[in-house]
Design a protein around this motif. Structure first.
Motif, PDB file in Angstrom:
ATOM      1  N   ASN A  23      -1.942  -1.713 -16.295  1.00  0.00           N
ATOM      2  CA  ASN A  23      -2.675  -0.750 -17.129  1.00  0.00           C
ATOM      3  C   ASN A  23      -2.502   0.691 -16.638  1.00  0.00           C
ATOM      4  OD1 ASN A  23      -3.619  -3.047 -18.439  1.00  0.00           O
ATOM      5  ND2 ASN A  23      -5.482  -3.126 -17.211  1.00  0.00           N
ATOM      6  N   GLY A  24      -1.300   0.998 -16.150  1.00  0.00           N
ATOM      7  CA  GLY A  24      -1.029   2.352 -15.706  1.00  0.00           C
ATOM      8  C   GLY A  24      -1.516   2.681 -14.310  1.00  0.00           C
ATOM      9  N   GLU A  25      -2.120   1.712 -13.636  1.00  0.00           N
ATOM     10  CA  GLU A  25      -2.601   1.903 -12.266  1.00  0.00           C
ATOM     11  C   GLU A  25      -1.655   1.205 -11.292  1.00  0.00           C
ATOM     12  OE1 GLU A  25      -5.174   3.701 -11.320  1.00  0.00           O
ATOM     13  OE2 GLU A  25      -5.886   4.214 -13.330  1.00  0.00           O
ATOM     14  N   VAL A  26      -1.464   1.814 -10.122  1.00  0.00           N
ATOM     15  CA  VAL A  26      -0.550   1.254  -9.117  1.00  0.00           C
ATOM     16  C   VAL A  26      -1.387   0.651  -7.992  1.00  0.00           C
ATOM     17  CG1 VAL A  26       1.407   1.707  -7.608  1.00  0.00           C
ATOM     18  CG2 VAL A  26       1.106   3.062  -9.690  1.00  0.00           C
ATOM     19  N   TYR A  27      -1.226  -0.655  -7.792  1.00  0.00           N
ATOM     20  CA  TYR A  27      -2.010  -1.372  -6.795  1.00  0.00           C
ATOM     21  C   TYR A  27      -1.110  -1.838  -5.648  1.00  0.00           C
ATOM     22  CZ  TYR A  27      -5.589  -1.602 -10.433  1.00  0.00           C
ATOM     23  OH  TYR A  27      -6.517  -1.269 -11.393  1.00  0.00           O
ATOM     24  N   VAL A  28      -1.630  -1.681  -4.439  1.00  0.00           N
ATOM     25  CA  VAL A  28      -0.917  -2.135  -3.241  1.00  0.00           C
ATOM     26  C   VAL A  28      -1.854  -3.028  -2.451  1.00  0.00           C
ATOM     27  CG1 VAL A  28       0.238  -1.459  -1.105  1.00  0.00           C
ATOM     28  CG2 VAL A  28       0.394   0.018  -3.133  1.00  0.00           C
ATOM     29  N   ARG A  29      -1.385  -4.220  -2.148  1.00  0.00           N
ATOM     30  CA  ARG A  29      -2.149  -5.147  -1.308  1.00  0.00           C
ATOM     31  C   ARG A  29      -1.347  -5.393  -0.044  1.00  0.00           C
ATOM     32  NH1 ARG A  29      -4.076  -9.535  -5.931  1.00  0.00           N
ATOM     33  NH2 ARG A  29      -5.434  -8.103  -7.091  1.00  0.00           N
ATOM     34  N   ALA A  30      -1.995  -5.219   1.106  1.00  0.00           N
ATOM     35  CA  ALA A  30      -1.268  -5.292   2.376  1.00  0.00           C
ATOM     36  C   ALA A  30      -2.102  -5.996   3.426  1.00  0.00           C
ATOM     37  CB  ALA A  30      -0.923  -3.875   2.840  1.00  0.00           C
ATOM     38  N   PRO A  31      -1.432  -6.545   4.448  1.00  0.00           N
ATOM     39  CA  PRO A  31      -2.178  -7.147   5.565  1.00  0.00           C
ATOM     40  C   PRO A  31      -3.025  -6.098   6.274  1.00  0.00           C
ATOM     41  CG  PRO A  31       0.147  -7.786   5.598  1.00  0.00           C
ATOM     42  CD  PRO A  31       0.023  -6.688   4.600  1.00  0.00           C
ATOM     43  N   ALA A  32      -4.169  -6.496   6.774  1.00  0.00           N
ATOM     44  CA  ALA A  32      -5.062  -5.560   7.458  1.00  0.00           C
ATOM     45  C   ALA A  32      -4.418  -4.984   8.715  1.00  0.00           C
ATOM     46  CB  ALA A  32      -6.375  -6.257   7.799  1.00  0.00           C
ATOM     47  N   THR A  33      -3.496  -5.734   9.318  1.00  0.00           N
ATOM     48  CA  THR A  33      -2.889  -5.306  10.582  1.00  0.00           C
ATOM     49  C   THR A  33      -1.609  -4.491  10.403  1.00  0.00           C
ATOM     50  OG1 THR A  33      -1.722  -7.421  10.704  1.00  0.00           O
ATOM     51  CG2 THR A  33      -3.863  -7.272  11.830  1.00  0.00           C
ATOM     52  N   ILE A  34      -1.251  -4.187   9.171  1.00  0.00           N
ATOM     53  CA  ILE A  34       0.025  -3.521   8.923  1.00  0.00           C
ATOM     54  C   ILE A  34       0.026  -2.108   9.523  1.00  0.00           C
ATOM     55  CG2 ILE A  34      -0.582  -2.428   6.729  1.00  0.00           C
ATOM     56  CD1 ILE A  34       2.214  -3.299   5.735  1.00  0.00           C
ATOM     57  N   CYS A  35       1.180  -1.673   9.959  1.00  0.00           N
ATOM     58  CA  CYS A  35       1.334  -0.310  10.475  1.00  0.00           C
ATOM     59  C   CYS A  35       1.259   0.659   9.296  1.00  0.00           C
ATOM     60  CB  CYS A  35       2.682  -0.169  11.192  1.00  0.00           C
ATOM     61  SG  CYS A  35       3.071   1.535  11.668  1.00  0.00           S
ATOM     62  N   ARG A  36       0.327   1.596   9.343  1.00  0.00           N
ATOM     63  CA  ARG A  36       0.129   2.520   8.228  1.00  0.00           C
ATOM     64  C   ARG A  36       1.348   3.424   8.020  1.00  0.00           C
ATOM     65  NH1 ARG A  36      -3.618  -0.864   8.535  1.00  0.00           N
ATOM     66  NH2 ARG A  36      -5.757  -0.408   7.866  1.00  0.00           N
ATOM     67  N   HIS A  37       2.018   3.811   9.122  1.00  0.00           N
ATOM     68  CA  HIS A  37       3.208   4.651   8.994  1.00  0.00           C
ATOM     69  C   HIS A  37       4.330   3.878   8.298  1.00  0.00           C
ATOM     70  CE1 HIS A  37       1.558   7.965  11.249  1.00  0.00           C
ATOM     71  NE2 HIS A  37       1.242   7.161  12.259  1.00  0.00           N
ATOM     72  N   TRP A  38       4.475   2.601   8.653  1.00  0.00           N
ATOM     73  CA  TRP A  38       5.489   1.772   7.992  1.00  0.00           C
ATOM     74  C   TRP A  38       5.185   1.643   6.514  1.00  0.00           C
ATOM     75  CZ3 TRP A  38       5.721  -2.404   4.880  1.00  0.00           C
ATOM     76  CH2 TRP A  38       6.973  -3.013   4.720  1.00  0.00           C
ATOM     77  N   LEU A  39       3.921   1.432   6.181  1.00  0.00           N
ATOM     78  CA  LEU A  39       3.531   1.277   4.778  1.00  0.00           C
ATOM     79  C   LEU A  39       3.809   2.555   3.992  1.00  0.00           C
ATOM     80  CD1 LEU A  39       2.246  -0.434   2.553  1.00  0.00           C
ATOM     81  CD2 LEU A  39       0.012   0.417   3.300  1.00  0.00           C
ATOM     82  N   SER A  40       3.499   3.701   4.591  1.00  0.00           N
ATOM     83  CA  SER A  40       3.751   4.970   3.921  1.00  0.00           C
ATOM     84  C   SER A  40       5.247   5.166   3.652  1.00  0.00           C
ATOM     85  CB  SER A  40       3.220   6.121   4.779  1.00  0.00           C
ATOM     86  OG  SER A  40       3.500   7.364   4.180  1.00  0.00           O
ATOM     87  N   ALA A  41       6.073   4.820   4.622  1.00  0.00           N
ATOM     88  CA  ALA A  41       7.521   4.953   4.449  1.00  0.00           C
ATOM     89  C   ALA A  41       8.030   3.971   3.392  1.00  0.00           C
ATOM     90  CB  ALA A  41       8.226   4.711   5.783  1.00  0.00           C
ATOM     91  N   TRP A  42       7.471   2.788   3.376  1.00  0.00           N
ATOM     92  CA  TRP A  42       7.873   1.764   2.406  1.00  0.00           C
ATOM     93  C   TRP A  42       7.533   2.207   0.985  1.00  0.00           C
ATOM     94  CZ3 TRP A  42       5.302  -1.644  -0.986  1.00  0.00           C
ATOM     95  CH2 TRP A  42       6.056  -2.725  -1.441  1.00  0.00           C
ATOM     96  N   LEU A  43       6.363   2.807   0.819  1.00  0.00           N
ATOM     97  CA  LEU A  43       5.950   3.285  -0.499  1.00  0.00           C
ATOM     98  C   LEU A  43       6.824   4.443  -0.965  1.00  0.00           C
ATOM     99  CD1 LEU A  43       2.056   3.086  -0.211  1.00  0.00           C
ATOM    100  CD2 LEU A  43       3.576   1.610  -1.548  1.00  0.00           C
ATOM    101  N   GLN A  44       7.273   5.262  -0.033  1.00  0.00           N
ATOM    102  CA  GLN A  44       8.176   6.349  -0.401  1.00  0.00           C
ATOM    103  C   GLN A  44       9.487   5.796  -0.949  1.00  0.00           C
ATOM    104  OE1 GLN A  44       8.604   8.903   3.010  1.00  0.00           O
ATOM    105  NE2 GLN A  44       6.721  10.031   2.596  1.00  0.00           N
ATOM    106  N   GLN A  45       9.954   4.690  -0.358  1.00  0.00           N
ATOM    107  CA  GLN A  45      11.176   4.055  -0.844  1.00  0.00           C
ATOM    108  C   GLN A  45      10.995   3.502  -2.262  1.00  0.00           C
ATOM    109  OE1 GLN A  45      12.322   1.060   1.983  1.00  0.00           O
ATOM    110  NE2 GLN A  45      12.566   2.501   3.670  1.00  0.00           N
ATOM    111  N   LYS A  46       9.769   3.094  -2.601  1.00  0.00           N
ATOM    112  CA  LYS A  46       9.484   2.498  -3.899  1.00  0.00           C
ATOM    113  C   LYS A  46       9.087   3.540  -4.952  1.00  0.00           C
ATOM    114  CE  LYS A  46       9.997  -1.728  -2.378  1.00  0.00           C
ATOM    115  NZ  LYS A  46      11.109  -2.603  -2.842  1.00  0.00           N
ATOM    116  N   GLU A  47       9.000   4.792  -4.539  1.00  0.00           N
ATOM    117  CA  GLU A  47       8.445   5.822  -5.421  1.00  0.00           C
ATOM    118  C   GLU A  47       9.228   5.976  -6.725  1.00  0.00           C
ATOM    119  OE1 GLU A  47       7.178  10.546  -5.283  1.00  0.00           O
ATOM    120  OE2 GLU A  47       7.597   9.441  -3.445  1.00  0.00           O
ATOM    121  N   LEU A  48      10.549   5.986  -6.657  1.00  0.00           N
ATOM    122  CA  LEU A  48      11.356   6.159  -7.855  1.00  0.00           C
ATOM    123  C   LEU A  48      11.123   5.011  -8.825  1.00  0.00           C
ATOM    124  CD1 LEU A  48      13.462   7.680  -9.477  1.00  0.00           C
ATOM    125  CD2 LEU A  48      15.243   6.455  -8.197  1.00  0.00           C
ATOM    126  N   TRP A  49      11.095   3.789  -8.305  1.00  0.00           N
ATOM    127  CA  TRP A  49      10.853   2.622  -9.150  1.00  0.00           C
ATOM    128  C   TRP A  49       9.486   2.724  -9.821  1.00  0.00           C
ATOM    129  CZ3 TRP A  49       6.971  -1.059  -8.910  1.00  0.00           C
ATOM    130  CH2 TRP A  49       7.101  -2.152  -9.784  1.00  0.00           C
TER     131      TRP A  49
END
Length: 227
Positions: A23-49
């Protein structure tokens, strides 16, 4: 390009990252222990998609309840009518769904109570029918079933807990029975596989060969039903 607003949730049970657009909203579900810096970099890679996907979405506006003339009941779009009456009620018959709103309800509250009464009607139906269906399918999957609860969620059709509890969205009473069965089988399969591994989907397919078609039906109608 527009800034992307991510709805991020963390879970102790999750082992992988999930990125979804609904519905036009972007949802991310991640493990509680995930590295926040890694997640931020991963989302940047997905930004174009994400940007390209959001650009393709043309979700039609969802009409307020009292402006609708159709409503889904067990997968069928039936006539929806409403009128003022001495007492509020919901009735479903061969002519469709008729909603009656008490004349004691203020006009500005009509929309709120329309949604509330329709939800109450389908919730009562779900509480009667879904435990029966879950027990029937649990026997087929040879699973031990815990409590069955019915909830009101905007982002999921059901859940499965470690104690065997299964939860289902009341809106499942609006979907076709074969799609409803898929959701129940999906959650029952989680009693054996608390993930979405190949083994999980193999078990789902074994008991629901049309699971892909069911998933597609839910995706097609989620904007209408989950709002």
């Amino acid at each position: 390009m527009q800034d992307i607003k991510y709805q991020i949730s963390y879970s102790q049970r999750r082992r992988t990252v999930q990125l979804a657009i609904r519905n036009g909203e972007v949802y991310v579900r991640a493990p509680a222990t995930i590295c926040r810096h890694w997640l931020s970099a991963w989302l940047q890679q997905k930004e174009l998609w994400v940007q390209q996907t959001l650009a393709r979405i043309t979700t039609p506006p969802i009409l307020p309840w009292l402006q609708r003339d159709r409503i889904l009941v067990s997968g069928q779009a039936v006539p929806f009518r409403w009128q003022l009456a001495a007492k509020s009620s919901v009735n479903v018959d061969a002519n469709g769904l008729e909603l009656r709103l008490s004349t004691k309800i203020a006009a500005e509250r009509h929309e709120h109570y329309a949604r509330k009464l329709v939800q109450q009607h389908f919730t009562e139906q779900a509480l009667l029918e879904l435990p029966v269906l879950a027990n029937e399918l649990a026997a087929r999957l040879r699973q031990t079933l815990g409590p069955v609860v019915v909830g009101n969620w905007r982002s999921r059709w059901g859940h499965c807990k470690q104690n065997g509890e299964l939860g289902f969205n009341w809106r499942l009473m609006q979907v076709p029975l074969w799609v409803r069965r898929y959701v129940v089988i999906h959650e029952l399969a989680h009693l054996q596989h608390m993930n979405h591994s190949p083994a999980f989907w193999q078990l789902v397919q074994q008991h629901c060969p049309q699971y892909r078609e069911a998933k597609a039906w839910l995706k097609q109608h989620q904007a209408e039903l989950l709002n």
